[in-house]
Scaffold this motif. Structure first.
Motif, short mmCIF file in Angstrom:
data_model
loop_
_atom_site.label_atom_id
_atom_site.label_comp_id
_atom_site.label_asym_id
_atom_site.label_seq_id
_atom_site.Cartn_x
_atom_site.Cartn_y
_atom_site.Cartn_z
N LEU A 374 0.83 -1.20 0.00
CA LEU A 374 0.00 0.00 0.00
C LEU A 374 0.87 1.25 0.00
O LEU A 374 0.50 2.28 -0.57
CB LEU A 374 -0.94 0.00 1.20
N ALA A 377 1.84 1.91 -3.35
CA ALA A 377 0.73 2.53 -4.06
C ALA A 377 0.47 3.95 -3.58
O ALA A 377 -0.29 4.68 -4.20
CB ALA A 377 -0.53 1.68 -3.89
N GLY A 378 1.07 4.34 -2.47
CA GLY A 378 0.91 5.72 -1.99
C GLY A 378 -0.34 5.96 -1.18
O GLY A 378 -1.07 6.91 -1.43
N ILE A 379 -0.59 5.09 -0.21
CA ILE A 379 -1.80 5.21 0.61
C ILE A 379 -1.41 5.82 1.97
O ILE A 379 -0.35 5.52 2.48
CB ILE A 379 -2.42 3.81 0.82
N ILE A 404 2.74 15.31 -13.70
CA ILE A 404 2.07 14.85 -12.47
C ILE A 404 0.71 14.26 -12.81
O ILE A 404 0.23 13.38 -12.09
CB ILE A 404 1.95 15.94 -11.39
N PHE A 405 0.12 14.69 -13.89
CA PHE A 405 -1.14 14.05 -14.28
C PHE A 405 -0.90 12.59 -14.66
O PHE A 405 -1.63 11.69 -14.23
CB PHE A 405 -1.78 14.82 -15.44
N VAL A 408 -0.31 10.60 -11.57
CA VAL A 408 -1.53 10.27 -10.82
C VAL A 408 -2.29 9.13 -11.50
O VAL A 408 -2.70 8.16 -10.85
CB VAL A 408 -2.40 11.54 -10.73
N THR A 412 -2.70 5.16 -10.16
CA THR A 412 -4.00 4.50 -9.93
C THR A 412 -4.02 3.14 -10.61
O THR A 412 -4.52 2.16 -10.05
CB THR A 412 -5.14 5.36 -10.46
N LEU A 415 -2.21 0.83 -8.45
CA LEU A 415 -2.98 0.36 -7.31
C LEU A 415 -3.65 -0.97 -7.62
O LEU A 415 -3.77 -1.84 -6.76
CB LEU A 415 -4.04 1.42 -7.00
N PHE A 416 -4.06 -1.12 -8.86
CA PHE A 416 -4.79 -2.33 -9.26
C PHE A 416 -3.98 -3.59 -9.01
O PHE A 416 -4.47 -4.54 -8.43
CB PHE A 416 -5.17 -2.21 -10.74
N LEU A 419 -3.30 -4.20 -5.28
CA LEU A 419 -4.49 -4.72 -4.62
C LEU A 419 -4.72 -6.19 -4.97
O LEU A 419 -5.27 -6.94 -4.18
CB LEU A 419 -5.73 -3.91 -5.02
N TYR B 149 -11.82 -0.90 1.90
CA TYR B 149 -11.48 -1.96 0.94
C TYR B 149 -11.49 -3.31 1.64
O TYR B 149 -12.05 -4.29 1.13
CB TYR B 149 -10.10 -1.66 0.33
N LEU B 169 -10.38 1.84 -6.80
CA LEU B 169 -9.83 2.57 -7.95
C LEU B 169 -10.60 3.86 -8.19
O LEU B 169 -10.00 4.91 -8.43
CB LEU B 169 -9.86 1.69 -9.20
N GLN B 172 -9.76 6.30 -5.37
CA GLN B 172 -8.35 6.69 -5.32
C GLN B 172 -8.01 7.65 -6.46
O GLN B 172 -7.35 8.66 -6.25
CB GLN B 172 -7.47 5.44 -5.39
N LEU B 176 -6.77 11.46 -6.02
CA LEU B 176 -5.50 12.00 -6.49
C LEU B 176 -5.72 13.26 -7.33
O LEU B 176 -4.91 14.19 -7.30
CB LEU B 176 -4.75 10.95 -7.29
N ILE B 180 -3.96 16.99 -6.70
CA ILE B 180 -3.35 17.96 -7.62
C ILE B 180 -4.00 19.32 -7.45
O ILE B 180 -3.33 20.36 -7.35
CB ILE B 180 -3.49 17.48 -9.08
#
Lengths: 479, 491
Positions: A374, A377-379, A404-405, A408, A412, A415-416, A419, B149, B169, B172, B176, B180
């Motif tokens: 996690l 993933a940055g939680i 940065i977009f 981000v 995400t 994360l998948f 998880l 979760y 997802l 999250q 995010l 920004i």
């Protein structure tokens, strides 16, 4: 070179001396515990020495400033953890274990040289010391096919990338006649190109290839999953942390030297590489079902994130890069520490089956692994969260919106697959009573490492002020 | 300081409850229950102290706590409470107690870890409701995700992993985007004033050019709209609710929605008034579509939990409508709806869970004629269905009524169409009752009726809904305190 210079080289000297001492000790009498103990002592002494060694420009090649000391301390701490992970791992697998520690120390020495480099010669020197030791480390379990294959793959690719690097350095030298970072950076970024022969750009690109290979940035990342999968788990941890960390520290220093007026062409190339790494790492990991490969792809993505910091390279950017690197070290060491602990004598625990229902068998271990994933993933509550926050902040400060977009969105996607691993661990076994499988022998050293890393993970994630202060102090001088 | 205790007690309770389950699950449950109950008691103390008849009128934060946290970035651990946050804190802790009690029999595996997660979510929600530092707000916002979760993926039904990942997802990514936006605001504030701060009060007055304000606002809106959830970002909620346990659904639909609505009122509207004004016609259209669309979908569901989830989305359409209608009346109605929705939809989830426990299925066609065998539970189900369709005299009616009046002043057409949504709600609510409880008992069920603890919990929820519907004055009065605090918003 006076006495002052020698003193400021103390951390490097300690590690070099330790490797020699371990080597001699092996020559006298083979003893795993002794080699292990000497290594730990040497690394601990090295870490301590970074706190009081006076900063100095030691020869033209090495700039031993606080920045270098900070990263050296970090690298040696990581090596210390890896040595702790290796002890039990080697004891269960290999008859000749002692040379492992020599190689480990030498490789660490190479990475440490990189953090202090202020000259292309020391860059090359550091990379070669690091790489040559790594060939041996990766293929250390000689009687198995996977490590050997990985070692040879790394040997061939690292060898050719070194050739690129050497050729690039030669071109730059042919053009400018100097090789110290400050001058080269300045000449590359100056608008009216100071190039006499037009070799500067090709030279820089070739150097970038060499660096990109070492950091496993896309499109030079192909070796990563194979080497991560094939190498023994503690060595994988070394490749992921120390080897990349040293190179990254150097990159960060180089970019901060060139200051605000950086060449837009170079920036463009770097942006493309960063975006490609973030995308490639996170997307490829989706299709993998091997934990070590997933961690390899994840590390490609993380190097992409880190490149964002290098590219921004404002004061905020360097701080973010340093913080991210620390967090990355903690979480990847933790994750591979769990892999090490679960590995059986025959093979490393890198399949999903090894983790299925882990939470119901060994809840603490499963939770530590979950926390590490996690964090990757940055939680929140973990170091990874604040690291990502810092990074996005640095990007936003420099208006690098596209980067940065992408960061981000790709994180995400990332994360998948994290998880997915977590889901596997929490998967409830169908039958109440499982066949009680023989769990690998617990090794106290690994448990200590995992608990310590978890503590760091939460500490940096909840109360990061001390670390931030340390980083500010360390980078204070290079701005 | 008491605000800090509210959060600390929950986290400590979770940390203690977790290992104690190894000794005996009952210990874990008791610790969790006493932690949440203690918090509720503390909140009630605050109620008499700060919002009771003797308390002084006027604005300002009634409780405040400000510690430096990460000075390098100007981040504070800054909590504050006014009337608005107080009401939702009370709702959270009240439903938190309900969730722990309901889990008493529903959760049998990994009891300690369950309560740890539940209490951590509650702590995260309190963090969101109380933070006056935008970093702390974001931190708490994200903190809720992981335990949620786990709540879905460990204690859910067959397709739980899929549902849990989808939930994670969605939230999250939107979170995010908010990060920004948050940082863009932070640096814009620094550009204007030279100060790095995440302080809510300081950021309020940040001068932004309209273009940039719009983008930043959209970043925040993305997170809030997904979490609420607003049409068309709602698809994770029915999926998650179909798989998670009843108590998780209570938290998921009732409390997470409350945080999203709160965040819109507290942060979105005051921080970017012009941008919100520009985008409000679009949001009103989405809200109205959401109300009607969810009613249609609710009507055609066969899974009881899914049906309730769509009913929830319908109510949250009203919430969205009220927030963007742009007047104080609608805003009051919004808060009222959030509270009443939390209670009534939460209760419907519990009823559905109670039915599921008896017939071992969530499919509506396995039921029918249950009234013969479990009259009490069926009667309670009818009551909450009526509450959900907006029967006068119950809490939901007051909220929706105020929202519609408020919307009518601003957008007559929107109010007219949304009113149709109230009508449509009768269809699905009555279908819920008709198919599950009425009719003939074709499966010849012989089931045990409400157990004592179920009856008690549902009885309390009924009482609260009646109180909200018949005497909403205390709620509106407490809101008035918040209103005098931010007059521009509640004019």
């Amino acid at each position: 070179m006076g006495c002052v210079h020698v003193i400021s080289l103390l951390p490097l000297l300690i590690i070099a001396a330790t490797s020699v001492v371990v080597l001699l000790a092996i020559a006298v009498r083979r003893n795993h515990a002794a080699a292990f103990g000497l290594t730990l002592a040497g690394l601990a002494a090295g870490i301590c020495s970074t706190f009081f060694t006076p900063p100095n420009q030691a020869t033209q090649l090495l700039l031993m400033d606080r920045y270098a000391f900070f990263f050296m301390g970090l690298l040696m701490a990581a090596s210390l953890f890896i040595a702790l992970l290796s002890y039990g791992y080697l004891a269960a697998r290999e008859a000749r274990r002692e040379e492992f520690y020599v190689l480990l120390l030498v490789a660490t020495l190479g990475a440490m040289t990189l953090t202090a480099s202020s000259h292309f010669t020391s860059l090359f020197l550091g990379i070669e010391i690091l790489s040559v030791a790594l060939y041996g480390l990766i293929a250390y379990l000689r009687d198995r096919s996977l490590p050997l294959e990985a070692g040879i793959k790394y040997l061939v690719l690292a060898g050719s990338s070194s050739a690129f690097l050497a050729f690039g350095i030669a071109l730059v030298y042919a053009d400018l006649g100097v090789l110290d970072f400050a001058t080269v950076a300045q000449r590359i970024s100056s608008t009216q190109s100071g190039s006499a022969l037009g070799l500067l750009i090709p030279g820089t690109v070739l150097i970038l290839v060499g660096v990109g290979f070492k950091l496993a940035l896309a499109p030079f990342h192909m070796w990563t999953p194979d080497v991560y999968e094939g190498a023994p788990a503690p060595v994988t941890a070394f490749v992921a942390t120390v080897s990349k960390g040293g190179m990254f520290a150097l990159l960060l220093r180089y970019f901060s030297l060139s200051g605000a007026d950086r060449s837009p062409r170079l920036l463009l190339v770097l942006s493309i590489i960063a975006i490609a790494s973030m995308l490639a790492g996170n997307l490829l990991a989706l299709f993998s079902t091997n934990i070590k490969r997933i961690l390899a792809y994840s590390s490609i993505a993380h190097m992409g994130y880190l490149l964002v910091a290098a590219e921004v390279s404002s004061r905020l950017g360097v701080g973010a890069g340093a913080f991210y690197l620390v967090a990355y070290f903690v979480m990847i060491l933790g994750a591979l520490g769990v892999v090490t602990l679960l590995s059986s004598g025959e093979r490393d625990a890198d399949r999903f089956e090894d983790y299925r229902g882990l939470f119901w068998r060994r809840p603490v271990l499963a939770l530590i692994f979950t926390a590490m994933l996690l964090s990757l993933a940055g939680i929140p509550l973990t170091a990874g969260f604040l690291a990502k926050f810092y990074l996005v902040a640095a990007g936003a400060d420099s208006h690098a919106w596209l980067l940065i977009f992408v960061l981000v969105v790709t994180s995400t996607i990332g994360l998948f697959y994290y998880l997915r691993v977590v889901g596997v661990m929490f998967h409830q076994p169908a039958s109440e009573r499982l066949v009680p499988e023989p769990l690998p022998r617990r090794t106290p050293a690994v448990s200590v490492v995992l608990v310590a890393l978890s503590a760091f993970l939460i500490w940096f994630g909840v109360f990061p002020s001390p670390l931030l202060r340390l980083i500010q102090f360390a980078i204070g001088k290079i701005f | 300081m008491i605000l800090g205790w509210l959060i600390v007690i929950l986290i400590a309770g979770g940390l203690i409850a977790w290992p104690l389950a190894r000794l005996h699950p009952l210990l874990s449950r008791l610790i969790a229950l006493s932690a949440v109950t203690l918090d509720l008691a503390l909140a009630l103390v605050l109620a008499t102290r700060d919002f009771g008849p003797g308390s002084t009128a006027g604005g300002g934060w009634r409780e405040e706590l400000d510690w430096s946290w990460i000075p390098q970035f100007g981040i504070h651990f800054h909590l504050g409470m006014d009337g608005l946050s107080f009401l939702l804190v009370l709702l959270t802790l009240f439903l938190g107690v309900v969730a722990v009690v309901v889990s008493w029999t529903e959760i049998a595996t990994a009891v300690g870890f369950y309560h740890f997660n539940l209490l951590l979510i509650l702590a995260g929600i309190l963090g969101v409701l109380l933070s006056l530092d935008l970093f702390l707000f974001y931190f708490s916002w994200e903190l809720m995700l992981v335990p949620m979760y786990f709540l879905i993926s460990v204690w859910g039904r067959e397709r739980r992993t899929h549902a849990a990942v989808k939930f994670f997802l969605f939230t999250q990514l939107s979170g995010l985007l908010m990060l920004i936006a948050l940082l863009a605001l932070y640096f814009a504030h620094h550009q204007a004033t030279g100060i790095y701060t995440f302080e809510y009060q300081d950021l309020l007055g940040t001068p932004l050019d309209p273009h940039r304000a719009m983008w930043i606002m959209l970043g925040f809106l993305a997170a809030f709209a997904v979490k609420l959830p607003a049409f068309p970002f709602h698809t994770w909620l029915p999926d998650a609710c179909a798989e998670a346990s009843a108590a998780s659904n209570l938290v998921l639909a009732s409390l997470m929605a409350a945080t999203a609505a709160y965040a819109m009122i507290r942060f979105l509207l005051p921080l970017f008034p012009e941008a919100v004004h520009t985008i409000s016609p679009l949001m009103i259209v989405l809200a109205v579509i959401g109300i009607l669309y969810s009613a249609i979908l609710a009507f055609s569901q066969t899974n009881l939990m899914r049906l309730v989830a769509y009913a929830s989305i319908g109510h949250l359409g009203f919430v969205l409508l009220g927030i963007f209608a742009g007047n104080s009346l609608a805003l009051r109605g919004t808060v009222m709806t959030v509270i009443a929705h939390g209670v009534s939809i939460g209760a419907l989830f519990l009823v559905a869970g109670a039915v599921e426990k008896r017939v071992q299925s969530r499919e509506i066609d396995t039921m029918g004629g249950l009234w013969d065998t479990i009259p009490c539970l069926s009667g309670v189900g009818l009551f909450f269905a009526l509450a959900a369709l907006g029967l006068p005299g119950l809490g939901d009616f007051i909220g929706e009524f105020l929202i519609l009046i408020g919307t009518y002043q601003a957008h007559i057409a929107a109010a007219a169409v949304a009113a149709l949504g109230v009508l449509a709600a009768t269809f699905y609510a009555l279908r819920f009752v008709q198919y599950a409880f009425q009719g003939t008992n074709i499966h010849s069920w012989h089931l045990p009726d409400l157990a004592a603890h179920e009856g008690f919990v549902l009885g309390v929820l009924i009482a609260v809904l009646l109180w909200l519907g018949l005497y909403p004055q205390p709620v509106l009065q407490t809101l008035a305190q918040a209103a005098s605090h931010a007059p521009a918003l509640w004019r």
